[in-house]
Scaffold this active site. Structure first.
Site: not given
Length: 189
Positions: A35, A117, A156, A166
């Site tokens: 992400h 992330e 994602h 993303d």
């Protein structure tokens, strides 16, 4: 090089999030989802991402945060621009990162995935330090969870294509996969 002990990276800062759920007994982890996040959008550094994942974000701190009121979201890890890694949820538990999602016709990706992330946006290139750490982290996770094969490392955007973009077009998938393969080969020999 990373290592995992009781679901936690030994070489990361640990900030346990309240936003997680236990995995079902026997649930095989076989997906890694990449992400991106920045708060406010396009701004890096600071504490807002951690505040969001910890349920402590002051939604009055920036006008764009108003949309985040009541949002309960987390990821297993965040890789900052400088390559530092923060872990919020044990890999043994489900982080709330994927939302409505599907991979290989299997719904609810949170149940069987790990969410990483990258501090960034869809249109600002990621740093060399982030790629290095993501590669090292991916190899560590593949060692711990062998069902996360290279084809099961996705964005994602791949599991929620209508909703999410993303890690964005600036994420260099060919470079990432090549480095991942080369490093894995070095580790074997």
């Amino acid at each position: 090089m990373f290592s995992i002990s009781s679901g936690w990276l030994t070489q990361a800062q640990h900030l346990p999030s309240p936003y997680f759920a236990p995995r079902e007994l026997g649930e095989e982890i076989n997906l890694l989802v990449v992400h991106n996040i920045s708060l406010p959008a396009g701004q890096f550094g600071g504490h807002y991402i951690s505040d969001l994942f910890l349920g402590q974000l002051d939604c009055n701190a920036h006008p764009s945060f108003n949309d985040l009121r009541g949002v309960k979201v987390s990821a297993h890890c965040l890789v900052r621009r400088d390559g530092s890694v923060i872990q919020y949820v044990s890999f043994d538990d489900k982080a709330w990162h994927a939302g409505v999602s599907s991979f290989n016709q299997r719904e609810r990706c949170n149940d069987y995935s790990i969410g990483i992330e990258l501090e960034g946006t869809d249109d600002i290139p990621y740093t060399a330090e982030q790629y290095q750490q993501l590669i090292a982290l991916t190899l560590c996770l593949q060692n711990q969870f062998p069902a996360i094969i290279i084809g099961n490392v996705v964005g994602h955007c791949d599991i929620a294509p209508v909703r999410k973009t993303d890690p964005g077009p600036v994420f260099d998938w060919p470079y990432f996969y090549q480095c991942l393969t080369e490093q894995a080969t070095r580790n074997i020999t």
